[in-house]
Design a protein around this motif. Sequence first.
Motif, PDB file in Angstrom:
ATOM      1  N   TYR A 165       0.475  -1.455   0.292  1.00  0.00           N
ATOM      2  CA  TYR A 165      -0.015   0.427   0.239  1.00  0.00           C
ATOM      3  C   TYR A 165       0.478   0.988   0.031  1.00  0.00           C
ATOM      4  O   TYR A 165       1.728   1.374   1.063  1.00  0.00           O
ATOM      5  CB  TYR A 165      -0.869   0.144   1.347  1.00  0.00           C
ATOM      6  N   GLU A 166       1.250   1.389  -1.065  1.00  0.00           N
ATOM      7  CA  GLU A 166       1.745   2.733  -1.636  1.00  0.00           C
ATOM      8  C   GLU A 166       2.001   4.222  -1.817  1.00  0.00           C
ATOM      9  O   GLU A 166       0.915   4.467  -3.118  1.00  0.00           O
ATOM     10  CB  GLU A 166       2.853   2.258  -2.174  1.00  0.00           C
ATOM     11  N   PRO A 167       0.628   5.171  -1.258  1.00  0.00           N
ATOM     12  CA  PRO A 167      -0.188   5.959  -1.238  1.00  0.00           C
ATOM     13  C   PRO A 167       0.834   7.533  -2.429  1.00  0.00           C
ATOM     14  O   PRO A 167       0.432   8.107  -3.335  1.00  0.00           O
ATOM     15  CB  PRO A 167       0.246   7.203   0.133  1.00  0.00           C
ATOM     16  N   ALA A 168       2.529   7.282  -2.990  1.00  0.00           N
ATOM     17  CA  ALA A 168       3.467   8.302  -3.416  1.00  0.00           C
ATOM     18  C   ALA A 168       3.479   7.471  -4.330  1.00  0.00           C
ATOM     19  O   ALA A 168       4.255   7.665  -5.211  1.00  0.00           O
ATOM     20  CB  ALA A 168       4.454   9.057  -2.404  1.00  0.00           C
ATOM     21  N   HIS A 169       2.973   5.866  -4.946  1.00  0.00           N
ATOM     22  CA  HIS A 169       2.881   5.529  -6.092  1.00  0.00           C
ATOM     23  C   HIS A 169       3.171   6.198  -7.088  1.00  0.00           C
ATOM     24  O   HIS A 169       2.038   6.977  -7.140  1.00  0.00           O
ATOM     25  CB  HIS A 169       2.300   4.072  -5.686  1.00  0.00           C
ATOM     26  N   PRO A 170       3.953   6.340  -8.646  1.00  0.00           N
ATOM     27  CA  PRO A 170       3.687   7.549  -9.850  1.00  0.00           C
ATOM     28  C   PRO A 170       2.071   7.059 -10.314  1.00  0.00           C
ATOM     29  O   PRO A 170       1.842   7.721 -10.172  1.00  0.00           O
ATOM     30  CB  PRO A 170       4.898   6.631 -10.549  1.00  0.00           C
ATOM     31  N   ALA A 171       2.027   6.105 -10.429  1.00  0.00           N
ATOM     32  CA  ALA A 171       0.494   5.544 -10.553  1.00  0.00           C
ATOM     33  C   ALA A 171      -0.730   6.116 -10.179  1.00  0.00           C
ATOM     34  O   ALA A 171      -1.708   7.134 -10.880  1.00  0.00           O
ATOM     35  CB  ALA A 171      -0.214   4.170 -10.825  1.00  0.00           C
ATOM     36  N   VAL A 172      -0.866   5.960  -8.804  1.00  0.00           N
ATOM     37  CA  VAL A 172      -1.263   7.194  -7.631  1.00  0.00           C
ATOM     38  C   VAL A 172      -1.272   8.304  -7.781  1.00  0.00           C
ATOM     39  O   VAL A 172      -2.531   9.028  -7.764  1.00  0.00           O
ATOM     40  CB  VAL A 172      -1.201   5.931  -6.178  1.00  0.00           C
ATOM     41  N   LEU A 173       0.063   8.811  -7.791  1.00  0.00           N
ATOM     42  CA  LEU A 173       0.104  10.521  -8.345  1.00  0.00           C
ATOM     43  C   LEU A 173      -0.930  11.083 -10.167  1.00  0.00           C
ATOM     44  O   LEU A 173      -1.787  11.388  -9.864  1.00  0.00           O
ATOM     45  CB  LEU A 173       1.628  10.736  -7.997  1.00  0.00           C
ATOM     46  N   ARG A 174      -0.953   9.974 -10.894  1.00  0.00           N
ATOM     47  CA  ARG A 174      -1.436  10.492 -11.913  1.00  0.00           C
ATOM     48  C   ARG A 174      -2.360  10.447 -12.329  1.00  0.00           C
ATOM     49  O   ARG A 174      -3.171  10.808 -12.490  1.00  0.00           O
ATOM     50  CB  ARG A 174      -0.608   9.659 -12.607  1.00  0.00           C
ATOM     51  N   LEU A 175      -3.570   9.226 -10.891  1.00  0.00           N
ATOM     52  CA  LEU A 175      -3.977   8.709 -11.051  1.00  0.00           C
ATOM     53  C   LEU A 175      -5.601  10.408 -10.390  1.00  0.00           C
ATOM     54  O   LEU A 175      -6.025  11.176 -11.031  1.00  0.00           O
ATOM     55  CB  LEU A 175      -4.913   7.571  -9.936  1.00  0.00           C
ATOM     56  N   VAL A 176      -4.546  10.912  -9.682  1.00  0.00           N
ATOM     57  CA  VAL A 176      -4.771  11.745  -8.305  1.00  0.00           C
ATOM     58  C   VAL A 176      -4.849  13.033  -9.205  1.00  0.00           C
ATOM     59  O   VAL A 176      -5.394  14.029  -9.658  1.00  0.00           O
ATOM     60  CB  VAL A 176      -4.306  11.988  -7.367  1.00  0.00           C
ATOM     61  N   LYS A 177      -3.432  13.218 -10.180  1.00  0.00           N
ATOM     62  CA  LYS A 177      -3.890  13.696 -11.048  1.00  0.00           C
ATOM     63  C   LYS A 177      -4.302  13.981 -12.708  1.00  0.00           C
ATOM     64  O   LYS A 177      -5.518  15.304 -12.541  1.00  0.00           O
ATOM     65  CB  LYS A 177      -1.946  14.366 -11.768  1.00  0.00           C
ATOM     66  N   ASN A 178      -4.727  13.315 -12.639  1.00  0.00           N
ATOM     67  CA  ASN A 178      -5.786  13.344 -13.770  1.00  0.00           C
ATOM     68  C   ASN A 178      -6.893  13.227 -13.270  1.00  0.00           C
ATOM     69  O   ASN A 178      -8.606  14.378 -14.106  1.00  0.00           O
ATOM     70  CB  ASN A 178      -6.148  11.297 -14.530  1.00  0.00           C
ATOM     71  N   ILE A 179      -8.084  13.212 -11.601  1.00  0.00           N
ATOM     72  CA  ILE A 179      -8.909  13.763 -11.310  1.00  0.00           C
ATOM     73  C   ILE A 179      -9.363  15.283 -11.814  1.00  0.00           C
ATOM     74  O   ILE A 179      -9.607  15.962 -11.586  1.00  0.00           O
ATOM     75  CB  ILE A 179      -8.875  12.972 -10.165  1.00  0.00           C
ATOM     76  N   ILE A 180      -8.442  15.702 -10.584  1.00  0.00           N
ATOM     77  CA  ILE A 180      -7.716  16.894 -10.477  1.00  0.00           C
ATOM     78  C   ILE A 180      -7.434  17.869 -11.328  1.00  0.00           C
ATOM     79  O   ILE A 180      -8.822  18.703 -11.899  1.00  0.00           O
ATOM     80  CB  ILE A 180      -6.421  17.593  -9.718  1.00  0.00           C
ATOM     81  N   ASP A 181      -6.972  17.333 -12.917  1.00  0.00           N
ATOM     82  CA  ASP A 181      -7.226  17.973 -13.744  1.00  0.00           C
ATOM     83  C   ASP A 181      -9.077  17.898 -14.756  1.00  0.00           C
ATOM     84  O   ASP A 181      -9.221  18.867 -15.008  1.00  0.00           O
ATOM     85  CB  ASP A 181      -5.423  18.320 -14.159  1.00  0.00           C
ATOM     86  N   SER A 182      -8.925  16.792 -14.341  1.00  0.00           N
ATOM     87  CA  SER A 182     -10.378  16.517 -14.833  1.00  0.00           C
ATOM     88  C   SER A 182     -11.180  17.838 -14.574  1.00  0.00           C
ATOM     89  O   SER A 182     -12.036  18.584 -14.974  1.00  0.00           O
ATOM     90  CB  SER A 182     -10.489  15.926 -14.974  1.00  0.00           C
ATOM     91  N   ALA A 183     -10.880  17.513 -12.889  1.00  0.00           N
ATOM     92  CA  ALA A 183     -12.060  18.344 -12.385  1.00  0.00           C
ATOM     93  C   ALA A 183     -12.319  19.886 -12.496  1.00  0.00           C
ATOM     94  O   ALA A 183     -13.591  21.062 -13.016  1.00  0.00           O
ATOM     95  CB  ALA A 183     -12.149  18.407 -10.962  1.00  0.00           C
ATOM     96  N   HIS A 184     -10.844  20.440 -12.250  1.00  0.00           N
ATOM     97  CA  HIS A 184     -10.994  22.382 -13.233  1.00  0.00           C
ATOM     98  C   HIS A 184     -11.219  22.704 -14.091  1.00  0.00           C
ATOM     99  O   HIS A 184     -11.721  23.404 -14.967  1.00  0.00           O
ATOM    100  CB  HIS A 184      -9.530  22.251 -12.847  1.00  0.00           C
TER     101      HIS A 184
END
Length: 188
Positions: A88-107
């Motif tokens: 369980y790794e919050p800093a995993h690059p896949a997690v960060l990219r998912l989060v970026k996609n969510i934020i970018d899509s919302a904005h």
Amino acid sequence: KLMYPMVSGIEELRQANKILEEAKEELRAKGIPFDEDIQVGVMIEVPSAAMTADILAKEADSFSIGSNDLIQYALAVDRGNEKVAYLYEPAHPAVLRLVKNIIDSAHAADINVGMCGEMAGDPSLALILLGLGLDEFSMPPQVIPELKFLIRSITLEQAKNIADEALKLSTGTEVEEYTHAQLREILK
């Protein structure tokens, strides 16, 4: 405001909104007052929702990223199982990219995006989340003073640079080492 949990895609959002409209009709028929313009948010907790955030954002009023579940499902890790919890790794690059996609899509759809879960209260990850443009952080009360101090200690431009650099890294360990070094530098 209303927040739908565990939405996996647009069909579920539309089904939930249809049920909401039926409930509104019942209230109208009974003469019970309610907010006709109730805002509808979506919890982004599963990878399918994260990957289709641009579609969901067109029909939602806000997003809230459920980081604990999103990480668990994205990495196929049961954090409650001691045999695999180390994955369980919050800093995993896949997690960060998912989060970026969510934020970018919302904005891009001009909607607000927050985060609840342990990730939002982690100071080193908060640097990245701030730089990615996260609008709201939900965290335990005892973490608030430290995060407020941290956020006030850097500029948004610094946070964006930290996020950009973190997204270039290949492993969660590299991200953690980088952000911890940045955190030490900021808090000198």
